[in-house]
Design an enzyme around this catalytic site. Structure first.
Site, PDB file in Angstrom:
ATOM      1  N   GLN A 145      -8.404  -6.452 -11.277  1.00  0.00           N
ATOM      2  CA  GLN A 145      -9.122  -5.336 -10.649  1.00  0.00           C
ATOM      3  C   GLN A 145      -8.788  -4.017 -11.362  1.00  0.00           C
ATOM      4  O   GLN A 145      -9.662  -3.168 -11.561  1.00  0.00           O
ATOM      5  CB  GLN A 145      -8.736  -5.250  -9.167  1.00  0.00           C
ATOM      6  CG  GLN A 145      -9.266  -4.025  -8.459  1.00  0.00           C
ATOM      7  CD  GLN A 145      -9.047  -4.096  -6.969  1.00  0.00           C
ATOM      8  OE1 GLN A 145      -9.808  -4.745  -6.265  1.00  0.00           O
ATOM      9  NE2 GLN A 145      -8.015  -3.449  -6.463  1.00  0.00           N
TER      10      GLN A 145
ATOM     11  N   HIS B 137       0.842  -1.203   0.000  1.00  0.00           N
ATOM     12  CA  HIS B 137       0.000   0.000   0.000  1.00  0.00           C
ATOM     13  C   HIS B 137       0.881   1.259   0.000  1.00  0.00           C
ATOM     14  O   HIS B 137       0.606   2.231  -0.696  1.00  0.00           O
ATOM     15  CB  HIS B 137      -0.877   0.055   1.254  1.00  0.00           C
ATOM     16  CG  HIS B 137      -1.873  -1.060   1.378  1.00  0.00           C
ATOM     17  ND1 HIS B 137      -1.779  -2.032   2.340  1.00  0.00           N
ATOM     18  CD2 HIS B 137      -2.993  -1.346   0.665  1.00  0.00           C
ATOM     19  CE1 HIS B 137      -2.802  -2.862   2.231  1.00  0.00           C
ATOM     20  NE2 HIS B 137      -3.551  -2.477   1.214  1.00  0.00           N
TER      21      HIS B 137
HETATM   22  P1  AMP Z   1      -6.491  -3.611  -0.547  1.00  0.00           P
HETATM   23  O1  AMP Z   1      -6.353  -2.886   0.743  1.00  0.00           O
HETATM   24  O2  AMP Z   1      -6.029  -5.028  -0.499  1.00  0.00           O
HETATM   25  O3  AMP Z   1      -7.844  -3.430  -1.179  1.00  0.00           O
HETATM   26  O4  AMP Z   1      -5.475  -2.916  -1.534  1.00  0.00           O
HETATM   27  C1  AMP Z   1      -5.526  -1.540  -1.799  1.00  0.00           C
HETATM   28  C2  AMP Z   1      -4.651  -1.242  -2.996  1.00  0.00           C
HETATM   29  O5  AMP Z   1      -3.312  -1.638  -2.727  1.00  0.00           O
HETATM   30  C3  AMP Z   1      -5.108  -2.028  -4.247  1.00  0.00           C
HETATM   31  O6  AMP Z   1      -4.987  -1.207  -5.380  1.00  0.00           O
HETATM   32  C4  AMP Z   1      -4.117  -3.170  -4.286  1.00  0.00           C
HETATM   33  O7  AMP Z   1      -3.908  -3.685  -5.584  1.00  0.00           O
HETATM   34  C5  AMP Z   1      -2.860  -2.484  -3.765  1.00  0.00           C
HETATM   35  N1  AMP Z   1      -1.919  -3.477  -3.258  1.00  0.00           N
HETATM   36  C6  AMP Z   1      -2.157  -4.454  -2.346  1.00  0.00           C
HETATM   37  N2  AMP Z   1      -1.060  -5.211  -2.174  1.00  0.00           N
HETATM   38  C7  AMP Z   1      -0.113  -4.706  -3.003  1.00  0.00           C
HETATM   39  C8  AMP Z   1       1.239  -5.054  -3.299  1.00  0.00           C
HETATM   40  N3  AMP Z   1       1.844  -6.083  -2.718  1.00  0.00           N
HETATM   41  N4  AMP Z   1       1.902  -4.306  -4.208  1.00  0.00           N
HETATM   42  C9  AMP Z   1       1.308  -3.259  -4.828  1.00  0.00           C
HETATM   43  N5  AMP Z   1       0.038  -2.879  -4.588  1.00  0.00           N
HETATM   44  C10 AMP Z   1      -0.660  -3.590  -3.690  1.00  0.00           C
END
Ligand code: AMP
Length: 285
Positions: free
Chosen positions: A155, A38
């Site tokens: 997504q 994040h």
């Molecule tokens: P989430 O809280 O899982 O909904 O993720 C929020 C955002 O962070 C989304 O756009 C995810 O794709 C991105 N995200 C989650 N994990 C990673 C990661 N390891 N690397 C890059 N972006 C991430």
């Protein structure tokens, strides 16, 4: 850092900023339990904009499984500390009633094949829920740019499609997957891994790296068999739900029966159950 608990908090903060100077807002929507994945989005948003806003909201309409929703990790105080330490300008905790003024229900978008392929098929309704909450959040924040991780490759395609359908005036920025030293893609769900599952989970990325080196000369069906073996090993800790090979733009499955012409772009997707955690990963191979 400003902590915003309602749409009116958010609107008055943005009005204040706009009155002070010309600003561009970079927006990072999240479900919290923040990690360096994040934060890589936050840092990019900070570099490319004069203000950065992160939202934290665990969105019920994108969970097709109530147990998954109930067990989703939440660490609000830690999240706020991390964002503050990173110099983020504001964190927004939206109210459900303001995100969903017509009730807690997903809208229906024409997502085409994205709704059937891979995660679309595996998690019915998931992407309608994602598109609904992101549309609402974009309407609240009105950013110039919004940042999403390629860890959730499909997504990103769904969000781009929703923005095109609705002609939303926002630039969607797709950011690379941040990984632990072991190669495991960072994820809030990694907190659900037991020690043994955590030690086994890096095999997912290892299989993707192996596939990138060995893709030519094999039909993709053979590549899948080899990846499956590498991930599953002999300890029975990781259960592969699917391995898919798609066109990077359309995500449509590629012909698996014969060896690919060299330089054909391929995106490989792996979904694995590791004890209590469902882990997803993908890479260009
Ligand atoms: P989430 O809280 O899982 O909904 O993720 C929020 C955002 O962070 C989304 O756009 C995810 O794709 C991105 N995200 C989650 N994990 C990673 C990661 N390891 N690397 C890059 N972006 C991430």
């Amino acid at each position: 850092m400003h902590i915003l608990h309602s749409l009116s908090d958010l609107q008055s903060r943005c009005a204040h900023w706009r009155a002070e100077s010309v600003i561009t807002i970079g927006f990072v929507p999240t479900m919290g339990a923040l990690h360096e994945g994040h934060m890589s989005l936050v840092h990019r948003a900070q570099r490319e904009n004069t203000r950065c806003i992160v939202s934290i909201y665990v969105n019920p309409t994108q969970f097709n499984n109530p147990t998954d929703l109930a067990s989703y990790p939440q660490k609000t105080e830690e999240d706020v500390r991390m964002l503050q330490a990173a110099g983020c300008d504001a964190v927004y905790f939206p109210q459900a009633a303001e995100l969903y003024p017509q009730g807690m229900q997903a809208k229906q978008y024409d997502l085409g094949r994205l709704e059937e392929l891979m995660e679309g098929g595996a998690r019915p309704g998931h992407y309608q829920g994602v598109a609904t909450v992101v549309e609402s959040l974009l309407a609240h924040v009105q950013p110039a740019k919004a940042y999403f991780g390629l860890k959730d490759y499909q997504q990103v395609a769904v969000i781009r499609r929703m923005c095109t359908l609705l002609q939303l005036p926002v630039t969607i920025v797709a950011c690379p997957t941040a990984r632990a030293m072991s190669g495991l893609a960072l994820s809030s769900r990694n907190a659900l891994l037991s020690e043994a599952h955590g030690l086994a989970a890096p095999r997912i990325y290892q299989s993707l790296q192996w596939a990138a080196l060995n893709r030519d000369g094999f039909p993709l069906s053979k590549l899948r068999e080899a990846m499956l073996e590498k991930i599953q090993g002999t300890d029975g800790l990781l259960r592969v739900e699917y391995i898919a090979f798609g066109d990077p733009a359309s995500l449509e499955p590629l012909d698996e029966t014969c060896a690919l012409p060299m330089n054909t772009p391929v995106q490989a997707f792996v979904v694995t159950q590791a004890g209590a955690a469902r882990l997803i990963d993908n890479e260009a191979i």
